[in-house]
Design a protein around this motif. Structure first.
Motif, mmCIF file in Angstrom:
data_model
loop_
_atom_site.group_PDB
_atom_site.id
_atom_site.type_symbol
_atom_site.label_atom_id
_atom_site.label_comp_id
_atom_site.label_asym_id
_atom_site.label_seq_id
_atom_site.Cartn_x
_atom_site.Cartn_y
_atom_site.Cartn_z
ATOM 1 N N ARG A 1 -0.063 6.687 7.857
ATOM 2 C CA ARG A 1 0.557 8.019 7.799
ATOM 3 C C ARG A 1 -0.424 9.095 8.241
ATOM 4 N NH1 ARG A 1 3.437 6.197 3.335
ATOM 5 N NH2 ARG A 1 1.805 6.802 1.872
ATOM 6 N N LEU A 2 -1.668 8.952 7.799
ATOM 7 C CA LEU A 2 -2.679 9.957 8.125
ATOM 8 C C LEU A 2 -3.043 9.957 9.604
ATOM 9 C CD1 LEU A 2 -4.874 9.527 4.966
ATOM 10 C CD2 LEU A 2 -3.599 11.574 5.612
ATOM 11 N N GLN A 3 -2.747 8.843 10.280
ATOM 12 C CA GLN A 3 -2.972 8.769 11.721
ATOM 13 C C GLN A 3 -1.711 9.104 12.511
ATOM 14 O OE1 GLN A 3 -5.554 5.268 12.962
ATOM 15 N NE2 GLN A 3 -5.181 4.736 10.836
ATOM 16 N N GLY A 4 -0.653 9.524 11.795
ATOM 17 C CA GLY A 4 0.582 9.906 12.450
ATOM 18 C C GLY A 4 1.466 8.741 12.852
ATOM 19 N N LYS A 5 1.159 7.533 12.347
ATOM 20 C CA LYS A 5 1.956 6.343 12.683
ATOM 21 C C LYS A 5 3.020 6.151 11.606
ATOM 22 C CE LYS A 5 -2.006 4.248 15.049
ATOM 23 N NZ LYS A 5 -2.935 3.087 15.130
ATOM 24 N N PHE A 6 3.987 7.068 11.617
ATOM 25 C CA PHE A 6 4.938 7.144 10.513
ATOM 26 C C PHE A 6 5.943 5.992 10.500
ATOM 27 C CE2 PHE A 6 3.891 11.700 11.480
ATOM 28 C CZ PHE A 6 2.992 11.836 10.426
ATOM 29 N N ALA A 7 6.362 5.527 11.660
ATOM 30 C CA ALA A 7 7.328 4.430 11.709
ATOM 31 C C ALA A 7 6.710 3.148 11.153
ATOM 32 C CB ALA A 7 7.806 4.210 13.143
ATOM 33 N N GLU A 8 5.459 2.893 11.530
ATOM 34 C CA GLU A 8 4.772 1.697 11.032
ATOM 35 C C GLU A 8 4.525 1.823 9.524
ATOM 36 O OE1 GLU A 8 0.820 -1.023 12.119
ATOM 37 O OE2 GLU A 8 1.274 0.791 13.274
ATOM 38 N N ALA A 9 4.194 3.039 9.091
ATOM 39 C CA ALA A 9 3.996 3.275 7.657
ATOM 40 C C ALA A 9 5.302 3.058 6.888
ATOM 41 C CB ALA A 9 3.481 4.688 7.423
ATOM 42 N N GLU A 10 6.416 3.528 7.472
ATOM 43 C CA GLU A 10 7.722 3.347 6.824
ATOM 44 C C GLU A 10 8.023 1.873 6.600
ATOM 45 O OE1 GLU A 10 12.479 3.712 7.812
ATOM 46 O OE2 GLU A 10 11.076 4.947 8.980
ATOM 47 N N ALA A 11 7.751 1.055 7.598
ATOM 48 C CA ALA A 11 8.027 -0.385 7.469
ATOM 49 C C ALA A 11 7.229 -0.996 6.316
ATOM 50 C CB ALA A 11 7.692 -1.091 8.782
ATOM 51 N N LEU A 12 5.960 -0.604 6.200
ATOM 52 C CA LEU A 12 5.128 -1.118 5.107
ATOM 53 C C LEU A 12 5.588 -0.574 3.758
ATOM 54 C CD1 LEU A 12 1.530 -0.996 6.623
ATOM 55 C CD2 LEU A 12 2.843 -3.029 6.016
ATOM 56 N N ASP A 13 6.001 0.698 3.736
ATOM 57 C CA ASP A 13 6.496 1.288 2.488
ATOM 58 C C ASP A 13 7.754 0.566 2.002
ATOM 59 O OD1 ASP A 13 4.542 3.263 2.153
ATOM 60 O OD2 ASP A 13 5.585 4.650 3.476
ATOM 61 N N ARG A 14 8.645 0.215 2.932
ATOM 62 C CA ARG A 14 9.856 -0.508 2.549
ATOM 63 C C ARG A 14 9.505 -1.898 2.003
ATOM 64 N NH1 ARG A 14 14.475 1.976 3.784
ATOM 65 N NH2 ARG A 14 14.479 3.565 5.442
ATOM 66 N N GLN A 15 8.550 -2.551 2.651
ATOM 67 C CA GLN A 15 8.109 -3.869 2.190
ATOM 68 C C GLN A 15 7.537 -3.791 0.773
ATOM 69 O OE1 GLN A 15 5.065 -5.580 4.679
ATOM 70 N NE2 GLN A 15 4.779 -7.368 3.370
ATOM 71 N N THR A 16 6.691 -2.780 0.543
ATOM 72 C CA THR A 16 6.085 -2.611 -0.780
ATOM 73 C C THR A 16 7.140 -2.349 -1.838
ATOM 74 O OG1 THR A 16 4.176 -1.598 0.314
ATOM 75 C CG2 THR A 16 4.303 -1.373 -2.060
ATOM 76 N N LEU A 17 8.081 -1.462 -1.521
ATOM 77 C CA LEU A 17 9.122 -1.105 -2.481
ATOM 78 C C LEU A 17 9.971 -2.312 -2.852
ATOM 79 C CD1 LEU A 17 10.687 0.913 -4.157
ATOM 80 C CD2 LEU A 17 11.948 1.592 -2.092
ATOM 81 N N GLN A 18 10.386 -3.088 -1.861
ATOM 82 C CA GLN A 18 11.209 -4.269 -2.137
ATOM 83 C C GLN A 18 10.475 -5.262 -3.031
ATOM 84 O OE1 GLN A 18 12.151 -5.614 1.810
ATOM 85 N NE2 GLN A 18 13.914 -4.252 2.039
ATOM 86 N N LEU A 19 9.192 -5.478 -2.756
ATOM 87 C CA LEU A 19 8.415 -6.427 -3.552
ATOM 88 C C LEU A 19 8.179 -5.909 -4.969
ATOM 89 C CD1 LEU A 19 5.841 -7.577 -0.864
ATOM 90 C CD2 LEU A 19 7.565 -9.014 -1.961
ATOM 91 N N LYS A 20 7.921 -4.618 -5.106
ATOM 92 C CA LYS A 20 7.706 -4.061 -6.449
ATOM 93 C C LYS A 20 8.977 -4.086 -7.285
ATOM 94 C CE LYS A 20 3.620 -1.205 -5.719
ATOM 95 N NZ LYS A 20 3.030 0.152 -5.723
ATOM 96 N N GLU A 21 10.122 -3.815 -6.644
ATOM 97 C CA GLU A 21 11.387 -3.908 -7.379
ATOM 98 C C GLU A 21 11.603 -5.330 -7.874
ATOM 99 O OE1 GLU A 21 14.155 -0.387 -5.386
ATOM 100 O OE2 GLU A 21 14.240 -2.424 -4.573
#
Length: 303
Positions: A219-239
């Motif tokens: 995110r800090l490097q402006g790679k928001f789409a790639e960050a979104e994919a990782l955020d979704r992966q993290t959220l699914q696993l944490k749920e």
């Protein structure tokens, strides 16, 4: 009863843990006495439950009480006394009392080096605590140096793939990130993630933390789409692993909302921020710092 309190804390059931902790403390104080080591352990456990709910003032008071009594009963150099020094530093951090926290961390580190030796795991844990205090005060260069020293010792003592060693890699990446060294930080986050997936498995909490940290670097490097994919992966696993209402899961909801917001996906971001706010109000109360952070995030999005 103490074991159940600890178990409830680990499950994020902090209100229930607090109630049980108060009951245990009253009973132990009555049966064993206020200065018995087991009673002091119950004070510490209750303080932990309060800390997790954002009740930092009360947690600080209990940790001070436990530390003073342990110094009196067990002595300044007893492992439980040293643990109380580190425990007290945590609520001090949260209240912005960074100078006092740093002083405690330095005292604990000096005593552990004397009593346990420089390469003992508990000594290395105190080095990590001191580095955290330094980061909180913006002393990033000093924190980085301490992180590198800790990492070298852990690789020597514990091995390169030990979970605690991987935590030190992660901490070093954080110190680098805070200095704007994003490329080096991202490389370390990827290294930590790969090793944690191999050693701990994809669903381990430390592995999930590494995915989260890598997403932050992106995110800090402006790679928001790639960050979104990782955020979704993290959220699914944490749920799956922790449940939909666990505090760490709510943090991941907030992170995903941030990645969406940065891409102009405002409707989806708003829905997630509202979800995180409602769940945090339920779990933590309206005055907890995380709840207030969700309120601020939603306000910034709407206005």
């Amino acid at each position: 009863m103490m074991g159940l309190t600890i178990s409830l804390n680990h499950q994020g059931k902090f209100v229930e843990a607090e109630a049980l902790g108060r009951q245990a403390l009253q009973l132990k104080g009555k049966v064993l006495g206020k200065e018995h080591p087991d009673t002091l352990g119950s004070i510490n456990n209750l303080a932990s439950s309060l800390y997790q709910q954002g009740k930092f003032v009360e947690a600080e008071a209990l940790h001070r009480q436990a530390l003073q009594l342990r110094e009196k009963v067990l002595g300044e150099e007893h492992p439980d006394t040293l643990a109380s020094m580190m425990s007290l530093a945590s609520p001090l951090h949260q209240q912005g009392k960074f100078v006092e926290a740093e002083a405690l961390d330095r005292q604990a580190l000096q005593l552990k080096e004397k009593v346990l030796g420089k390469e003992h795991p508990d000594t290395l844990a105190s080095m990590m605590g001191l580095a955290s205090s330094l980061r909180s005060q913006g002393k990033f260069i000093e924190a980085e140096a301490l992180d590198r020293q800790t990492l070298q010792l852990k690789e020597k003592v514990l091995g390169e793939k030990h979970p605690d060693t991987l935590t030190s890699i992660n901490n070093l990446a954080l110190s680098l990130y805070l200095q704007g060294k994003f490329i080096e930080a991202k490389a370390l986050h990827r290294q930590t993630l790969q090793l944690r997936e191999k050693v701990l498995g994809k669903e381990h909490l430390d592995t999930l933390a590494s995915i989260n940290n890598l997403a932050l670097s992106l995110r800090l490097q402006g790679k928001f789409a790639e960050a979104e994919a990782l955020d979704r992966q993290t959220l699914q696993l944490k749920e799956k692993v922790l449940g939909k209402e666990h505090l760490d899961t709510l943090g991941s909801i907030n992170n995903l909302a941030s990645s969406l917001y940065q891409q102009g996906k405002f409707v989806k971001a708003e829905a997630l921020h509202r979800q995180a706010l409602q769940l945090r109000e339920k779990a933590l109360g309206k005055e907890h710092l995380d709840t207030l952070a969700s309120v601020i995030s939603l306000i910034l999005l709407l206005y």
